[in-house]
Design a protein around this motif. Structure first.
Motif, PDB file in Angstrom:
ATOM      1  N   LEU A  13       0.893  -1.150   0.198  1.00 51.43           N
ATOM      2  CA  LEU A  13      -0.015   0.010  -0.092  1.00 51.43           C
ATOM      3  C   LEU A  13       0.818   1.160  -0.005  1.00 51.43           C
ATOM      4  CD1 LEU A  13      -2.636   1.544   0.116  1.00 51.43           C
ATOM      5  CD2 LEU A  13      -2.652   1.249   2.682  1.00 51.43           C
ATOM      6  N   LEU A  14       1.894   1.128   0.819  1.00 45.53           N
ATOM      7  CA  LEU A  14       2.838   2.414   0.904  1.00 45.53           C
ATOM      8  C   LEU A  14       3.604   2.717  -0.360  1.00 45.53           C
ATOM      9  CD1 LEU A  14       4.208   4.689   2.792  1.00 45.53           C
ATOM     10  CD2 LEU A  14       5.967   2.984   3.195  1.00 45.53           C
ATOM     11  N   ASP A  15       3.814   1.540  -1.110  1.00 44.09           N
ATOM     12  CA  ASP A  15       4.517   1.762  -2.413  1.00 44.09           C
ATOM     13  C   ASP A  15       3.569   2.246  -3.488  1.00 44.09           C
ATOM     14  OD1 ASP A  15       7.019   0.849  -1.582  1.00 44.09           O
ATOM     15  OD2 ASP A  15       6.871  -1.431  -2.386  1.00 44.09           O
ATOM     16  N   PHE A  16       2.297   2.045  -3.584  1.00 40.36           N
ATOM     17  CA  PHE A  16       1.335   2.202  -4.181  1.00 40.36           C
ATOM     18  C   PHE A  16       0.503   3.483  -3.958  1.00 40.36           C
ATOM     19  CE2 PHE A  16       1.579  -2.081  -6.133  1.00 40.36           C
ATOM     20  CZ  PHE A  16       1.485  -1.708  -7.607  1.00 40.36           C
ATOM     21  N   LEU A  17       1.035   4.241  -2.801  1.00 35.97           N
ATOM     22  CA  LEU A  17       0.048   5.471  -2.222  1.00 35.97           C
ATOM     23  C   LEU A  17       0.245   6.623  -3.206  1.00 35.97           C
ATOM     24  CD1 LEU A  17      -1.675   6.272  -0.255  1.00 35.97           C
ATOM     25  CD2 LEU A  17       0.196   6.769   1.180  1.00 35.97           C
ATOM     26  N   PRO A  18       1.752   6.743  -3.661  1.00 39.65           N
ATOM     27  CA  PRO A  18       1.748   7.934  -4.653  1.00 39.65           C
ATOM     28  C   PRO A  18       1.105   7.862  -5.965  1.00 39.65           C
ATOM     29  CG  PRO A  18       3.881   7.564  -3.851  1.00 39.65           C
ATOM     30  CD  PRO A  18       2.949   6.295  -3.424  1.00 39.65           C
ATOM     31  N   VAL A  19       0.939   6.777  -6.328  1.00 39.11           N
ATOM     32  CA  VAL A  19       0.103   6.432  -7.715  1.00 39.11           C
ATOM     33  C   VAL A  19      -1.567   6.528  -7.488  1.00 39.11           C
ATOM     34  CG1 VAL A  19      -0.550   4.652  -9.472  1.00 39.11           C
ATOM     35  CG2 VAL A  19       1.990   5.019  -8.710  1.00 39.11           C
ATOM     36  N   ILE A  20      -1.887   5.958  -6.113  1.00 37.28           N
ATOM     37  CA  ILE A  20      -3.436   6.220  -6.012  1.00 37.28           C
ATOM     38  C   ILE A  20      -3.442   7.783  -5.714  1.00 37.28           C
ATOM     39  CG2 ILE A  20      -4.885   5.571  -4.071  1.00 37.28           C
ATOM     40  CD1 ILE A  20      -3.311   2.847  -3.688  1.00 37.28           C
ATOM     41  N   ILE A  21      -2.649   8.267  -4.912  1.00 36.02           N
ATOM     42  CA  ILE A  21      -2.980   9.799  -4.951  1.00 36.02           C
ATOM     43  C   ILE A  21      -3.049  10.658  -6.289  1.00 36.02           C
ATOM     44  CG2 ILE A  21      -2.117  11.996  -3.799  1.00 36.02           C
ATOM     45  CD1 ILE A  21      -1.182  10.339  -1.461  1.00 36.02           C
ATOM     46  N   PHE A  22      -2.092  10.305  -7.081  1.00 33.24           N
ATOM     47  CA  PHE A  22      -2.014  10.826  -8.378  1.00 33.24           C
ATOM     48  C   PHE A  22      -3.504  10.294  -9.116  1.00 33.24           C
ATOM     49  CE2 PHE A  22      -1.751  10.007 -13.119  1.00 33.24           C
ATOM     50  CZ  PHE A  22      -1.010  11.017 -13.659  1.00 33.24           C
ATOM     51  N   PHE A  23      -4.067   9.213  -9.114  1.00 37.89           N
ATOM     52  CA  PHE A  23      -5.149   8.684  -9.605  1.00 37.89           C
ATOM     53  C   PHE A  23      -6.438   9.485  -9.028  1.00 37.89           C
ATOM     54  CE2 PHE A  23      -9.112   5.725  -9.732  1.00 37.89           C
ATOM     55  CZ  PHE A  23      -9.091   5.360 -10.975  1.00 37.89           C
TER      56      PHE A  23
ATOM     57  N   LYS B  35      -2.778   3.099 -16.054  1.00 38.58           N
ATOM     58  CA  LYS B  35      -1.504   3.211 -15.346  1.00 38.58           C
ATOM     59  C   LYS B  35      -1.851   2.590 -13.829  1.00 38.58           C
ATOM     60  CE  LYS B  35       1.323   6.837 -13.288  1.00 38.58           C
ATOM     61  NZ  LYS B  35       2.063   6.047 -12.511  1.00 38.58           N
ATOM     62  N   LEU B  36      -2.922   2.829 -13.383  1.00 44.69           N
ATOM     63  CA  LEU B  36      -3.136   2.185 -11.930  1.00 44.69           C
ATOM     64  C   LEU B  36      -3.596   0.590 -12.140  1.00 44.69           C
ATOM     65  CD1 LEU B  36      -3.402   2.274  -9.053  1.00 44.69           C
ATOM     66  CD2 LEU B  36      -5.605   3.377  -9.345  1.00 44.69           C
ATOM     67  N   PHE B  37      -4.854   0.630 -12.918  1.00 47.89           N
ATOM     68  CA  PHE B  37      -5.456  -0.811 -12.915  1.00 47.89           C
ATOM     69  C   PHE B  37      -4.863  -1.762 -13.985  1.00 47.89           C
ATOM     70  CE2 PHE B  37      -8.730   2.295 -11.313  1.00 47.89           C
ATOM     71  CZ  PHE B  37      -8.783   1.690 -10.198  1.00 47.89           C
ATOM     72  N   GLY B  38      -4.442  -1.401 -15.142  1.00 47.09           N
ATOM     73  CA  GLY B  38      -4.131  -2.108 -16.211  1.00 47.09           C
ATOM     74  C   GLY B  38      -2.730  -2.650 -15.721  1.00 47.09           C
ATOM     75  N   MET B  39      -1.755  -1.778 -15.495  1.00 49.80           N
ATOM     76  CA  MET B  39      -0.619  -2.249 -15.188  1.00 49.80           C
ATOM     77  C   MET B  39      -0.261  -3.240 -14.132  1.00 49.80           C
ATOM     78  SD  MET B  39       2.048   1.054 -15.755  1.00 49.80           S
ATOM     79  CE  MET B  39       3.260   0.659 -17.137  1.00 49.80           C
ATOM     80  N   LEU B  40      -1.143  -2.796 -13.137  1.00 47.95           N
ATOM     81  CA  LEU B  40      -1.226  -3.783 -11.764  1.00 47.95           C
ATOM     82  C   LEU B  40      -1.783  -5.208 -12.290  1.00 47.95           C
ATOM     83  CD1 LEU B  40      -0.881  -4.114  -8.757  1.00 47.95           C
ATOM     84  CD2 LEU B  40      -3.343  -3.042  -8.377  1.00 47.95           C
TER      85      LEU B  40
END
Length: 182
Positions: free
Chosen positions: A4-14, A151-156
């Motif tokens: 979650l910490l690793d993805f937090l900036p991407v989630i915030i961007f999203f 960027k968030l869902f497809g790559m993940l």
């Protein structure tokens, strides 16, 4: 928690993009969010992984260029550059050192023949190159919103599918190793 910490900036961007519809604003928020993530990681463990540093540098450089020049192209290139740098590192590990990166990461948990480690490492190289190409394809052939979703869902999603495939590959080698020990 680390994931979650690793993805937090991407989630915030999203989240900022979805609420504002402004990729420049989302990028401007991504930069300090990534800095805070790295700062928090350092505060907790006094250690920062190389991957995190590479991502931070690219977020600052490409995100900064996006904001400075008001041009989303820079931030859209970031996932591709990150993935291609990972591909280069994994490929280089085929020739430098005794173990590939994949083997260094996993050999404490799994015992595999050397050829299996090398094949697995090459699979990661191919995956990272392909993910970078797919990112560019989506970024420059679809809408901005589609790219942000990708960027968030497809790559993940692609990463999870690849990891499941890797698990299937590993299970074949683990079973054959166990059977040969009987």
């Amino acid at each position: 928690m680390k994931l979650l910490l690793d993805f937090l900036p991407v989630i915030i961007f999203f989240a900022v993009y979805k609420t504002s519809g402004d990729i420049i604003l989302a990028t401007a928020v991504l930069i300090p969010a990534t800095l805070l993530q790295i700062g928090y990681t350092w505060f907790r463990s006094h250690r920062i992984e190389k991957m995190q540093l590479v991502t931070l540098v690219l977020v600052i450089l490409l995100g900064g260029a996006t904001v400075l020049f008001n041009d989303k192209t820079f931030i859209q290139w970031k996932p591709t550059i990150v993935n291609w740098l990972f591909a280069a590192a994994f490929l280089g590990s085929q020739f430098i050192g005794e173990k590939t990166i994949v083997q260094r990461l996993m050999d404490s948990s799994i015992t595999l023949p050397q050829i299996a480690w090398r094949k697995l490492n090459v699979a990661w190289v191919i995956f990272f190159v392909a993910l970078g190409v797919i990112n560019l394809f989506v970024a420059f052939n679809f809408s901005e919103e589609t790219w942000v979703n990708f960027k968030l869902f497809g790559m993940l999603g692609l990463t999870l599918v690849f990891i499941i495939g890797q698990g299937v590959y590993l299970s074949r080698h683990i079973q054959s190793t166990e059977e040969s020990n009987d």
